[in-house]
Design a protein around this motif. Structure first.
Motif, PDB file in Angstrom:
ATOM      1  N   ALA A   8      18.980 -12.499  12.428  1.00  0.00           N
ATOM      2  CA  ALA A   8      17.649 -12.771  12.970  1.00  0.00           C
ATOM      3  C   ALA A   8      16.824 -13.488  11.921  1.00  0.00           C
ATOM      4  O   ALA A   8      16.780 -13.090  10.769  1.00  0.00           O
ATOM      5  CB  ALA A   8      16.962 -11.464  13.373  1.00  0.00           C
ATOM      6  N   ARG A   9      16.188 -14.571  12.335  1.00  0.00           N
ATOM      7  CA  ARG A   9      15.273 -15.280  11.461  1.00  0.00           C
ATOM      8  C   ARG A   9      13.934 -15.437  12.161  1.00  0.00           C
ATOM      9  O   ARG A   9      13.871 -15.663  13.360  1.00  0.00           O
ATOM     10  CB  ARG A   9      15.825 -16.667  11.099  1.00  0.00           C
ATOM     11  N   ARG A  10      12.880 -15.366  11.387  1.00  0.00           N
ATOM     12  CA  ARG A  10      11.543 -15.512  11.945  1.00  0.00           C
ATOM     13  C   ARG A  10      11.323 -16.952  12.353  1.00  0.00           C
ATOM     14  O   ARG A  10      11.573 -17.869  11.575  1.00  0.00           O
ATOM     15  CB  ARG A  10      10.518 -15.106  10.891  1.00  0.00           C
ATOM     16  N   PRO A  11      10.883 -17.213  13.619  1.00  0.00           N
ATOM     17  CA  PRO A  11      10.597 -18.586  14.035  1.00  0.00           C
ATOM     18  C   PRO A  11       9.526 -19.198  13.147  1.00  0.00           C
ATOM     19  O   PRO A  11       8.599 -18.520  12.711  1.00  0.00           O
ATOM     20  CB  PRO A  11      10.098 -18.413  15.481  1.00  0.00           C
ATOM     21  N   GLN A  12       9.653 -20.468  12.861  1.00  0.00           N
ATOM     22  CA  GLN A  12       8.669 -21.157  12.045  1.00  0.00           C
ATOM     23  C   GLN A  12       7.369 -21.323  12.816  1.00  0.00           C
ATOM     24  O   GLN A  12       7.368 -21.508  14.031  1.00  0.00           O
ATOM     25  CB  GLN A  12       9.196 -22.542  11.636  1.00  0.00           C
ATOM     26  N   PRO A  13       6.223 -21.257  12.120  1.00  0.00           N
ATOM     27  CA  PRO A  13       4.935 -21.424  12.817  1.00  0.00           C
ATOM     28  C   PRO A  13       4.900 -22.726  13.599  1.00  0.00           C
ATOM     29  O   PRO A  13       5.281 -23.770  13.093  1.00  0.00           O
ATOM     30  CB  PRO A  13       3.929 -21.435  11.652  1.00  0.00           C
ATOM     31  N   HIS A 115       3.434  -9.125  26.982  1.00  0.00           N
ATOM     32  CA  HIS A 115       2.573  -8.175  26.278  1.00  0.00           C
ATOM     33  C   HIS A 115       2.319  -8.587  24.830  1.00  0.00           C
ATOM     34  O   HIS A 115       1.734  -7.810  24.067  1.00  0.00           O
ATOM     35  CB  HIS A 115       3.185  -6.778  26.323  1.00  0.00           C
ATOM     36  N   GLY A 116       2.761  -9.776  24.444  1.00  0.00           N
ATOM     37  CA  GLY A 116       2.457 -10.274  23.117  1.00  0.00           C
ATOM     38  C   GLY A 116       3.490  -9.982  22.056  1.00  0.00           C
ATOM     39  O   GLY A 116       3.202 -10.092  20.867  1.00  0.00           O
ATOM     40  N   HIS A 117       4.710  -9.625  22.471  1.00  0.00           N
ATOM     41  CA  HIS A 117       5.760  -9.315  21.515  1.00  0.00           C
ATOM     42  C   HIS A 117       6.795 -10.438  21.428  1.00  0.00           C
ATOM     43  O   HIS A 117       7.144 -11.035  22.462  1.00  0.00           O
ATOM     44  CB  HIS A 117       6.498  -8.035  21.912  1.00  0.00           C
ATOM     45  N   LEU A 118       7.281 -10.696  20.234  1.00  0.00           N
ATOM     46  CA  LEU A 118       8.524 -11.435  20.072  1.00  0.00           C
ATOM     47  C   LEU A 118       9.604 -10.357  20.053  1.00  0.00           C
ATOM     48  O   LEU A 118       9.777  -9.664  19.049  1.00  0.00           O
ATOM     49  CB  LEU A 118       8.539 -12.215  18.757  1.00  0.00           C
ATOM     50  N   PRO A 119      10.306 -10.148  21.164  1.00  0.00           N
ATOM     51  CA  PRO A 119      11.221  -9.007  21.226  1.00  0.00           C
ATOM     52  C   PRO A 119      12.416  -9.166  20.287  1.00  0.00           C
ATOM     53  O   PRO A 119      12.946 -10.257  20.107  1.00  0.00           O
ATOM     54  CB  PRO A 119      11.667  -8.991  22.694  1.00  0.00           C
ATOM     55  N   ILE A 120      12.802  -8.058  19.686  1.00  0.00           N
ATOM     56  CA  ILE A 120      14.027  -7.989  18.885  1.00  0.00           C
ATOM     57  C   ILE A 120      15.134  -7.626  19.862  1.00  0.00           C
ATOM     58  O   ILE A 120      15.134  -6.536  20.441  1.00  0.00           O
ATOM     59  CB  ILE A 120      13.886  -6.934  17.776  1.00  0.00           C
ATOM     60  N   VAL A 121      16.065  -8.543  20.082  1.00  0.00           N
ATOM     61  CA  VAL A 121      17.012  -8.419  21.194  1.00  0.00           C
ATOM     62  C   VAL A 121      18.437  -8.198  20.693  1.00  0.00           C
ATOM     63  O   VAL A 121      18.958  -8.978  19.882  1.00  0.00           O
ATOM     64  CB  VAL A 121      16.965  -9.680  22.088  1.00  0.00           C
ATOM     65  N   VAL A 122      19.054  -7.140  21.213  1.00  0.00           N
ATOM     66  CA  VAL A 122      20.480  -6.877  20.997  1.00  0.00           C
ATOM     67  C   VAL A 122      21.145  -7.007  22.364  1.00  0.00           C
ATOM     68  O   VAL A 122      21.013  -6.121  23.206  1.00  0.00           O
ATOM     69  CB  VAL A 122      20.720  -5.476  20.414  1.00  0.00           C
ATOM     70  N   PRO A 123      21.833  -8.115  22.653  1.00  0.00           N
ATOM     71  CA  PRO A 123      22.418  -8.294  23.977  1.00  0.00           C
ATOM     72  C   PRO A 123      23.646  -7.413  24.186  1.00  0.00           C
ATOM     73  O   PRO A 123      24.381  -7.107  23.247  1.00  0.00           O
ATOM     74  CB  PRO A 123      22.801  -9.780  23.987  1.00  0.00           C
ATOM     75  N   VAL A 149      13.108 -15.238  20.982  1.00  0.00           N
ATOM     76  CA  VAL A 149      13.429 -13.842  20.681  1.00  0.00           C
ATOM     77  C   VAL A 149      13.975 -13.797  19.265  1.00  0.00           C
ATOM     78  O   VAL A 149      14.390 -14.827  18.705  1.00  0.00           O
ATOM     79  CB  VAL A 149      14.481 -13.247  21.657  1.00  0.00           C
ATOM     80  N   ALA A 150      13.992 -12.589  18.685  1.00  0.00           N
ATOM     81  CA  ALA A 150      14.681 -12.371  17.415  1.00  0.00           C
ATOM     82  C   ALA A 150      16.042 -11.786  17.770  1.00  0.00           C
ATOM     83  O   ALA A 150      16.153 -10.613  18.129  1.00  0.00           O
ATOM     84  CB  ALA A 150      13.893 -11.421  16.530  1.00  0.00           C
ATOM     85  N   LEU A 151      17.070 -12.607  17.735  1.00  0.00           N
ATOM     86  CA  LEU A 151      18.404 -12.206  18.176  1.00  0.00           C
ATOM     87  C   LEU A 151      19.114 -11.435  17.070  1.00  0.00           C
ATOM     88  O   LEU A 151      19.206 -11.895  15.929  1.00  0.00           O
ATOM     89  CB  LEU A 151      19.212 -13.448  18.553  1.00  0.00           C
ATOM     90  N   CYS A 152      19.645 -10.269  17.422  1.00  0.00           N
ATOM     91  CA  CYS A 152      20.380  -9.429  16.469  1.00  0.00           C
ATOM     92  C   CYS A 152      21.699  -8.998  17.118  1.00  0.00           C
ATOM     93  O   CYS A 152      21.688  -8.199  18.055  1.00  0.00           O
ATOM     94  CB  CYS A 152      19.573  -8.205  16.088  1.00  0.00           C
ATOM     95  N   GLU A 153      22.804  -9.496  16.606  1.00  0.00           N
ATOM     96  CA  GLU A 153      24.120  -9.151  17.162  1.00  0.00           C
ATOM     97  C   GLU A 153      24.915  -8.248  16.235  1.00  0.00           C
ATOM     98  O   GLU A 153      26.041  -7.870  16.572  1.00  0.00           O
ATOM     99  CB  GLU A 153      24.908 -10.420  17.471  1.00  0.00           C
ATOM    100  N   THR A 154      24.362  -7.887  15.085  1.00  0.00           N
ATOM    101  CA  THR A 154      25.028  -6.979  14.167  1.00  0.00           C
ATOM    102  C   THR A 154      24.058  -5.883  13.753  1.00  0.00           C
ATOM    103  O   THR A 154      22.838  -6.025  13.872  1.00  0.00           O
ATOM    104  CB  THR A 154      25.514  -7.707  12.896  1.00  0.00           C
TER     105      THR A 154
END
Length: 222
Positions: A8-13, A115-123, A149-154
């Motif tokens: 997961a990496r933070r999207p650039q402004p 609701h104003g969230h960048l969700p942390i997503v584990v598919p 989204v902040a994608l997290c697969e591990t």
């Protein structure tokens, strides 16, 4: 956005044209960060996400207030665990949370962003018995690449995202407009088309069988 799968990496402004919302204020009486984890209502268990969460929570329990909607996954030994939340209860939980972690369900992701969230997503991964197909993987990776989204697969990616959110919740905040019902309906329609397209591309088509017209005088075999 993501680099290697599962990181997961933070999207650039400015990458999505959105301005971050103001960070939510922590409960001054407890100092806890509000964390909502939602696995959805799919009948398949999602033990992997719940286990990863429990491992992280063991180190951060004193700093976090949890709500864990675990669905058909076995009940975790965690505070705030509940099998299901009704629509209104889920909306309230999302509105009050500082961070949202969820599966790759399009509806859950859309609601979190509303609701104003960048969700942390584990598919969910069908190879692990977590879903019937890979549409969540395909969809979440597409949104992750777009910085939506902040994608997290591990496990490492999820723990890293949670640690970053605990240190600075505003990292996972996006602009929101709860009154934009027309935009929400349009977004739902777009997501549906994206999912249908991804599933269609990932489903192999059966081979075509050659058909030939019977020759004149040939007997038809029944």
């Amino acid at each position: 956005m993501t680099g290697e799968a599962g990181t997961a990496r933070r999207p650039q402004p400015g990458s999505t044209g959105e301005q971050p919302r103001l960070p939510r204020q922590r409960d001054s009486s407890t100092g806890h960060l509000g964390l909502l984890v939602a696995v959805g209502t799919d009948k398949h268990p999602f033990d992997r996400l719940v286990d990863w969460l429990a491992q992280w929570h063991a180190q951060a329990a004193e700093q976090v207030g949890l709500t864990v909607q675990h669905g058909h996954t076995r009940a975790p030994q965690l505070p705030g665990a509940v099998p299901f939340l009704g629509h209104d209860a889920l909306q309230q939980a999302m509105g009050e949370a500082d961070l949202v972690v969820c599966h790759g369900g399009p509806a859950t992701i859309l609601e979190a962003r509303r609701h104003g969230h960048l969700p942390i997503v584990v598919p969910r991964d069908p190879a692990r018995g977590e879903h019937v197909d890979d549409h969540q993987l395909l969809f979440a990776r597409r949104l992750g690449a777009a910085g939506l989204v902040a994608l997290c697969e591990t496990r490492e990616a999820l723990h890293g995202a949670l640690a970053a959110g605990l240190a600075d919740p505003s990292r996972y905040a996006v602009a929101h407009d709860p009154q934009a019902h027309q935009a929400q309906r349009a977004a739902v329609a777009r997501v549906g088309r994206i999912v249908d397209d991804l599933v269609a591309r990932s489903t192999p088509r059966p081979p075509r069988r050659a058909w030939s017209r019977p020759r004149p005088g040939a007997k038809e075999i029944r």
